[in-house]
Design a protein around this motif. Structure first.
Motif, mmCIF file in Angstrom:
data_model
loop_
_atom_site.group_PDB
_atom_site.id
_atom_site.type_symbol
_atom_site.label_atom_id
_atom_site.label_comp_id
_atom_site.label_asym_id
_atom_site.label_seq_id
_atom_site.Cartn_x
_atom_site.Cartn_y
_atom_site.Cartn_z
ATOM 1 N N UNK A 400 0.815 -1.215 0.000
ATOM 2 C CA UNK A 400 0.000 0.000 0.000
ATOM 3 C C UNK A 400 0.850 1.266 0.000
ATOM 4 N N UNK A 401 2.034 1.222 0.577
ATOM 5 C CA UNK A 401 2.948 2.366 0.465
ATOM 6 C C UNK A 401 3.299 2.577 -1.006
ATOM 7 N N UNK A 402 3.546 1.485 -1.732
ATOM 8 C CA UNK A 402 3.857 1.582 -3.164
ATOM 9 C C UNK A 402 2.692 2.169 -3.943
ATOM 10 N N UNK A 403 1.476 1.894 -3.494
ATOM 11 C CA UNK A 403 0.282 2.415 -4.182
ATOM 12 C C UNK A 403 0.074 3.897 -3.889
ATOM 13 N N UNK A 404 0.162 4.287 -2.635
ATOM 14 C CA UNK A 404 -0.154 5.663 -2.240
ATOM 15 C C UNK A 404 1.050 6.600 -2.320
ATOM 16 N N UNK A 405 2.255 6.050 -2.199
ATOM 17 C CA UNK A 405 3.476 6.865 -2.235
ATOM 18 C C UNK A 405 4.500 6.193 -3.154
ATOM 19 N N UNK A 406 4.251 6.187 -4.456
ATOM 20 C CA UNK A 406 5.130 5.479 -5.396
ATOM 21 C C UNK A 406 6.587 5.922 -5.251
ATOM 22 N N UNK A 407 7.463 4.941 -5.203
ATOM 23 C CA UNK A 407 8.887 5.228 -5.118
ATOM 24 C C UNK A 407 9.409 5.518 -3.729
ATOM 25 N N UNK A 408 8.531 5.601 -2.740
ATOM 26 C CA UNK A 408 8.935 5.886 -1.362
ATOM 27 C C UNK A 408 9.137 4.564 -0.614
ATOM 28 N N UNK A 409 10.276 4.362 0.021
ATOM 29 C CA UNK A 409 10.514 3.095 0.717
ATOM 30 C C UNK A 409 9.751 3.004 2.034
ATOM 31 N N UNK A 410 9.384 1.774 2.410
ATOM 32 C CA UNK A 410 8.857 1.509 3.746
ATOM 33 C C UNK A 410 10.015 0.992 4.593
ATOM 34 N N UNK A 411 10.280 1.684 5.685
ATOM 35 C CA UNK A 411 11.450 1.376 6.499
ATOM 36 C C UNK A 411 11.015 1.141 7.948
ATOM 37 N N UNK A 412 11.463 0.036 8.562
ATOM 38 C CA UNK A 412 11.163 -0.153 9.982
ATOM 39 C C UNK A 412 11.903 0.883 10.811
ATOM 40 N N UNK A 413 11.271 1.340 11.883
ATOM 41 C CA UNK A 413 11.874 2.395 12.689
ATOM 42 C C UNK A 413 11.619 2.137 14.169
ATOM 43 N N UNK A 414 12.585 2.484 14.983
ATOM 44 C CA UNK A 414 12.425 2.469 16.429
ATOM 45 C C UNK A 414 12.033 3.867 16.869
ATOM 46 N N UNK A 415 10.928 3.987 17.546
ATOM 47 C CA UNK A 415 10.467 5.293 17.996
ATOM 48 C C UNK A 415 11.383 5.848 19.073
ATOM 49 N N UNK A 416 11.668 7.149 18.979
ATOM 50 C CA UNK A 416 12.455 7.802 20.023
ATOM 51 C C UNK A 416 11.585 8.229 21.195
ATOM 52 N N UNK A 417 10.288 8.223 20.982
ATOM 53 C CA UNK A 417 9.373 8.555 22.056
ATOM 54 C C UNK A 417 8.927 7.297 22.779
#
Length: 475
Positions: A400-417
């Motif tokens: 769905x990231x590829x559908x709504x934001x073409x070319x934008x990577x999905x990256x796992x992230x650790x929240x700082x909060x």
């Protein structure tokens, strides 16, 4: 006056368009369903839910009314609160699925917001204002946009007769933004575990970010894990005396010296599998010096030049280490007396795997004043434990990231909060922050002044999150 307001509104929109990027006003007028969502979002923001002057219970009342109008009944809605905290109540609503074997999905959101003082803000913090491509108001970013998406979604699914395989649960709680309030998420895990039982939860912490210049979305994140928030009190004490005969041995001066040392200190760089993957993947998607530094640090955490550049970005700096910062001050007892006591609250966000006691001892070493004390003052809950990077969670989000934001990577992230996901994970419910929404690198004023969310991000994120929940609930 009406014509004048129209002219001023037109000028505001024109100025937003000229500003360009995501700060620009939307080119297409909102759809009817988006306007209905906007009205719900507005009501939430304009209902003060801060711990000092607001009421989560009042907002929960309003949300319950909307849910009942959508078709939910007594069997579907559970309200909860405790007598000692009548204004900090919440609710759980359930949309039954068709499967008798698949476990439910839990949507989690906190209704409370950080306190906002009108005299400090450019705009009234509890008035929902759309201006220059942004929605302004306390909670617009953290986290009433997502709260409204969850409620709007549950209402539309009920009204439309949407049939999902998995049961869908929504828990809206209070107490996430303070360590001393009634925490609804914690209470549910301890007292109503069966009510919120789920295979996994979708919570805050995910979303994307822009490049901060033209407003281009450069990354979307899946929140997988977070830091542990801990508060310490540092305190200097002194015999005091008459102010007419001052001496260098002064509690306020000693506290000031300690705070300067803490300000100058950086905890050592650390990485987890999640943060290493974040910097490698997100950095590779950027064509600038910051992107190269991100890739470099993922490959070699000892690269001091890369670290130096990354530390100029407040988010990246925090993702790479434990952080501690002064947040509250007190000291002295009279205008004409030397202070007998001076103290400060030091709020730390501790990197996964680092014991809180180790951080306390580090603060003692940094302060380097044996006359001062460093004491932990709260215990918010369990230490953060990151959930697994489950392909069943990642793959639908990537699609769905590829559908709504073409070319934008999905990256796992650790929240700082910190989120209430730690309470769920402690009882075996993995918690993830999905992609969809996005903000600017400056944090969009969350917890600070003039909090705002990007209009286009909110509407696009709503569409994507609705589709993502359907995808998860249909598998």
């Amino acid at each position: 006056m009406k014509r004048l307001r129209q002219v001023l509104a037109g000028a505001s929109v024109l100025a937003g368009v000229m500003a360009g990027g995501m700060a620009a006003a939307q080119e297409v007028a909102p759809r009817p369903d988006q306007l209905a969502y906007r009205a719900l979002y507005k009501e939430m923001v304009e209902t003060d839910t801060s711990i000092t002057t607001g009421s989560c219970t009042l907002l929960a009342d309003k949300i319950e009314k909307h849910l009942r109008e959508a078709g939910y009944g007594d069997a579907d809605i559970t309200r909860f609160a405790v007598p000692e905290h009548p204004k900090e109540g919440g609710l759980v609503v359930i949309l039954p699925g068709t499967s008798k074997t698949l476990k439910p999905i839990l949507l989690l959101g906190h209704l409370d917001v950080v306190v906002a003082k009108r005299e400090d803000w450019t705009r009234n913090p509890y008035e929902f204002i759309e201006e220059g491509g942004y929605f302004y108001g306390r909670g617009t970013s953290d986290m009433k946009a997502m709260d409204a998406i969850w409620v709007d979604m549950m209402m539309r699914f009920k009204k439309d007769g949407t049939k999902l395989k998995r049961t869908l649960k929504l828990a809206l709680t209070c107490g996430e933004e303070t360590s001393w309030a009634f925490n609804g998420a914690q209470w549910l895990t301890q007292n109503k575990r069966e009510l919120i039982d789920a295979e996994f939860a979708l919570n805050e912490g995910g979303g994307g970010r822009t490049d901060g210049a033209g407003g281009k979305v450069v990354v979307q994140n899946l929140h997988v894990g977070e830091k542990t928030p801990v508060n310490f009190r540092i305190e200097a004490t002194n015999p005091g005396g008459h102010s007419s005969i001052p001496i260098p041995d002064n509690a306020i001066y000693e506290l000031s010296d300690a705070l300067v040392r803490i300000r100058a200190f950086d905890f050592p760089l650390m990485m987890t599998d999640t943060t290493r993957a974040f910097f490698a993947k997100a950095g590779a998607a950027r064509d600038d010096a910051m992107g190269k530094a991100m890739v470099a640090i993922a490959g070699n955490p000892a690269d001091k030049e890369a670290e130096k550049l990354l530390n100029t970005d407040r988010s990246y700096h925090s993702m790479l280490r434990t952080t501690c910062v002064a947040t509250l001050l007190d000291g002295g007892h009279a205008n004409n007396a030397l202070p007998q006591r001076a103290g400060a609250n030091i709020n730390c966000r501790i990197f996964p795997g680092v014991p809180a006691e180790e951080v306390r001892k580090t603060l003692e070493k940094v302060i380097a004043d044996p006359k001062m004390t460093v004491v932990r003052v709260d215990n918010r809950g369990p230490e953060a434990s990151p959930p697994p990077l489950d392909p069943r969670i990642v793959k639908p989000a990537e699609k769905l990231v590829a559908k709504y934001y073409p070319g934008v990577p999905l990256v796992p992230v650790m929240s700082t909060g910190a989120t209430d996901g730690v309470f769920l994970e402690a009882v075996g419910i993995p918690s993830y922050g999905p992609p969809g929404l996005y903000g600017n690198p400056d944090g969009n004023g969350a917890h600070g002044l003039n909090e705002r969310s990007i209009v286009k991000a909110v509407y696009t994120g709503r569409d994507m999150l609705t589709e993502l929940v359907k995808e998860y609930a249909s598998r």
